[in-house]
Design a protein around this motif. Structure first.
Motif, PDB file in Angstrom:
ATOM      1  N   SER A  43     -77.839  23.979  56.801  1.00 29.07           N
ATOM      2  CA  SER A  43     -77.585  25.331  56.262  1.00 29.07           C
ATOM      3  C   SER A  43     -76.364  25.178  54.950  1.00 29.07           C
ATOM      4  CB  SER A  43     -77.328  26.351  57.078  1.00 29.07           C
ATOM      5  OG  SER A  43     -76.919  27.350  56.477  1.00 29.07           O
ATOM      6  N   GLN A  44     -76.379  25.536  54.008  1.00 21.94           N
ATOM      7  CA  GLN A  44     -75.618  25.401  53.123  1.00 21.94           C
ATOM      8  C   GLN A  44     -74.465  26.607  53.248  1.00 21.94           C
ATOM      9  OE1 GLN A  44     -76.729  26.028  48.753  1.00 21.94           O
ATOM     10  NE2 GLN A  44     -74.474  26.322  48.142  1.00 21.94           N
ATOM     11  N   LYS A  45     -75.087  27.806  54.008  1.00 21.36           N
ATOM     12  CA  LYS A  45     -74.098  28.751  54.413  1.00 21.36           C
ATOM     13  C   LYS A  45     -73.007  28.154  55.437  1.00 21.36           C
ATOM     14  CE  LYS A  45     -74.429  32.869  53.111  1.00 21.36           C
ATOM     15  NZ  LYS A  45     -73.934  33.496  52.022  1.00 21.36           N
ATOM     16  N   TYR A  46     -73.810  27.523  56.381  1.00 25.89           N
ATOM     17  CA  TYR A  46     -72.860  26.942  57.389  1.00 25.89           C
ATOM     18  C   TYR A  46     -72.040  25.918  56.828  1.00 25.89           C
ATOM     19  CZ  TYR A  46     -71.639  24.400  61.627  1.00 25.89           C
ATOM     20  OH  TYR A  46     -70.848  23.715  62.404  1.00 25.89           O
ATOM     21  N   ASP A  47     -72.437  25.010  56.352  1.00 27.11           N
ATOM     22  CA  ASP A  47     -71.445  24.021  55.401  1.00 27.11           C
ATOM     23  C   ASP A  47     -70.105  24.871  54.876  1.00 27.11           C
ATOM     24  OD1 ASP A  47     -73.148  22.119  56.529  1.00 27.11           O
ATOM     25  OD2 ASP A  47     -74.301  21.859  54.562  1.00 27.11           O
ATOM     26  N   GLU A  48     -70.490  25.699  54.109  1.00 25.04           N
ATOM     27  CA  GLU A  48     -69.368  26.487  53.532  1.00 25.04           C
ATOM     28  C   GLU A  48     -68.657  27.179  54.487  1.00 25.04           C
ATOM     29  OE1 GLU A  48     -71.573  29.391  50.838  1.00 25.04           O
ATOM     30  OE2 GLU A  48     -72.081  27.894  49.431  1.00 25.04           O
ATOM     31  N   PHE A  49     -68.995  27.765  55.447  1.00 22.07           N
ATOM     32  CA  PHE A  49     -68.291  28.373  56.705  1.00 22.07           C
ATOM     33  C   PHE A  49     -67.401  27.355  57.266  1.00 22.07           C
ATOM     34  CE2 PHE A  49     -67.727  30.437  60.532  1.00 22.07           C
ATOM     35  CZ  PHE A  49     -67.069  31.700  60.275  1.00 22.07           C
ATOM     36  N   GLU A 104     -60.213  24.559  56.322  1.00 25.74           N
ATOM     37  CA  GLU A 104     -58.923  24.885  55.665  1.00 25.74           C
ATOM     38  C   GLU A 104     -57.870  26.098  56.111  1.00 25.74           C
ATOM     39  OE1 GLU A 104     -61.006  26.533  52.229  1.00 25.74           O
ATOM     40  OE2 GLU A 104     -61.942  24.689  51.622  1.00 25.74           O
ATOM     41  N   SER A 108     -66.273  24.721  56.295  1.00 23.78           N
ATOM     42  CA  SER A 108     -65.374  24.062  55.158  1.00 23.78           C
ATOM     43  C   SER A 108     -64.090  25.393  55.335  1.00 23.78           C
ATOM     44  CB  SER A 108     -65.547  23.982  53.996  1.00 23.78           C
ATOM     45  OG  SER A 108     -66.601  23.110  53.695  1.00 23.78           O
ATOM     46  N   LYS A 109     -64.243  26.539  55.428  1.00 23.76           N
ATOM     47  CA  LYS A 109     -63.390  27.777  55.527  1.00 23.76           C
ATOM     48  C   LYS A 109     -62.641  27.320  56.978  1.00 23.76           C
ATOM     49  CE  LYS A 109     -65.832  31.176  52.971  1.00 23.76           C
ATOM     50  NZ  LYS A 109     -66.441  32.501  53.059  1.00 23.76           N
TER      51      LYS A 109
END
Length: 465
Positions: free
Chosen positions: A204-210, A216, A212-213
């Motif tokens: 899931s792209q959304k999960y990958d982005e989350f 960070e 990363s957050k």
């Protein structure tokens, strides 16, 4: 133009007058004695306690006198204070803090607090768990909370104060901590997001982005994870385990379908139901050998995970109407689905409201009081600590207002009973609306935009310098 505006205003006034007449007519149908009786029921569960009536327990450590002195200074009786220490050396050091004959001093028990909760039917008003470790971990600090809730050792209302440390994210376990925090909070934030599970994990792209957050700003998200878990264990996780183990629910469903569904089916069916979706996904990842050690540890901290999964499956299948009901229960369901049997208010209730209240009546959740919580962060020596002060309420003044399973239709046919129940339930819905989406779909009576009926929000975590 002016005439048209005046006419519109006139029509609005006429409409409002008609609405008021309808409301007054509805109100006249309500027997005020039902309101009075509910208030008496509420007051029988919710009272006031003086400090000297409170019973408190905490983890002793080598210096139990610090907490003891603070508690007694607040007016709590020494006899109502319990301290626990399982390590022999630390226990002896704690005893050495006090001279023979010195009184008062705390009651220190050389026993694991989890074992005490399991074996001794003692209830507390305040439980202070200053574990100093991170969660989840092999120190089993989080298990104190789940065991406390499982064996009902907290009075209602009651307070749990926890103090957990920031994990060391410079070790080989770093990615495991990122995983457990990111996955748990991802399904909180995006419970309906489409995902796939392959041989490498969540796709899931959304999960990958989350994720990363989370990496960070792990400090922020770890604090949110701590608070989320402390809300969910008493309100959803432990009650779901009871659902999975209670034979009473066999009166409602034919359970064969639970084992006939594939794991991926439950992931799909649990869209919009965050905790169920998290555990279904994590369980599938575990079977594929893709679940990190910290996530596995978390499964071990929250009680009986097998019973939990069964309970969550029952809830999800009921909500999606994918489970065969017993004939008598099907008749009750039809009553809730038939137009005009139940007054609509803001939301039009359906059979899920029936299943929610029956499930919660017997599974005994402890709901987090969002309006009365406090969250802090501070530095102890060199490590960040996260303190959460949470008030929990069983809300039995709502669940005890309900009759038994086969009396539900009769009670809802009584408008006075129904109105009192629906308005009381609306208060609970607004309390948990933003944080627990597992129960009470379409149960609101008044819009959240109306003053004094708004959904409650969690206080920000305060950094103590």
């Amino acid at each position: 133009m002016l005439r048209e505006i005046m006419y519109e205003k006139y029509m609005i006034i006429i409409l409002c007058q008609k609405i008021l007449v309808l409301i007054k007519a509805k109100l006249k149908k309500i027997d005020v004695s039902y309101i009075t009786n509910w208030e008496k029921l509420h007051d029988s569960f919710i009272g006031n306690k003086r400090p000297d009536e409170l019973v408190v327990c905490y983890l002793s450590g080598p210096e139990p006198n610090n907490d003891f002195n603070e508690l007694t200074c607040l007016g709590i009786l020494p006899q109502n204070i319990w301290a626990f220490e399982s390590d022999n050396k630390t226990y002896k050091t704690a005893l050495d803090n006090f001279e023979q004959g010195e009184y008062p001093q705390p009651r220190i028990l050389r026993q694991n607090i989890n074992t005490f909760f399991q074996q001794t039917p003692k209830k507390f008003d305040i439980v202070y768990i200053d574990a100093c470790g991170s969660i989840p971990s092999t120190q089993h600090a989080l298990k104190c909370v789940s065991t406390l809730c499982l064996y009902h050792r907290l009075n209602s209302p009651g307070v749990i104060i926890t103090n957990f440390a920031m994990p060391d994210i410079t070790t080989e376990e770093t990615n495991d901590f990122y995983e457990v925090v990111a996955q748990y909070l991802f399904f909180k934030e995006y419970p309906s997001e489409d995902i796939e599970i392959n041989d490498y994990g969540i796709v899931s792209q959304k999960y990958d982005e989350f994720l990363s957050k989370v990496k960070e700003n792990f400090n922020l998200y770890y604090g949110e994870y701590v608070s989320a878990v402390l809300r969910d264990i008493p309100a959803v996780i432990i009650p779901s385990e009871r659902i999975g183990q209670n034979p009473y629910f066999k009166q409602i469903i034919n359970s064969e379908i639970i084992n006939s569904q594939r794991a991926t089916d439950f992931i799909s069916l649990s869209k919009g139901i965050s905790i169920a979706r998290y555990f279904f996904v994590a369980n599938l990842l575990d079977k594929k050998g893709l679940l990190g050690k910290k996530s596995q540890c978390f499964f071990g901290e929250i009680g009986n995970s097998d019973a939990l999964l069964i309970g969550l499956k029952i809830t999800v299948l009921l909500k999606n109407r994918k489970i065969k009901l017993k004939e008598d229960i099907e008749e009750i369901k039809k009553f809730f689905e038939t137009e005009r049997n139940i007054y609509q208010f803001l939301d039009k209730p359906h059979s899920n409201l029936f299943f929610d209240i029956i499930v919660n009546q017997l599974s005994y959740p402890m709901h987090h009081n969002t309006s009365h919580n406090a969250r802090y962060q501070y530095i102890a020596k060199s490590n960040s600590m996260f303190t959460d002060v949470n008030v929990y309420d069983e809300c039995r003044y709502i669940y005890e207002w309900l009759p038994g399973l086969h009396q539900i239709v009769s009670s809802f046919q009584n408008k006075s009973w129904q109105y009192v129940f629906r308005f009381a339930l609306d208060g609970l819905i607004k309390m948990r609306q933003n944080y627990n989406n597992e129960f009470f779909f379409q149960g609101s009576v008044v819009s959240s935009s109306v003053a004094d009926f708004s959904s409650k929000t969690l206080s920000e975590r305060v950094e103590i310098k």
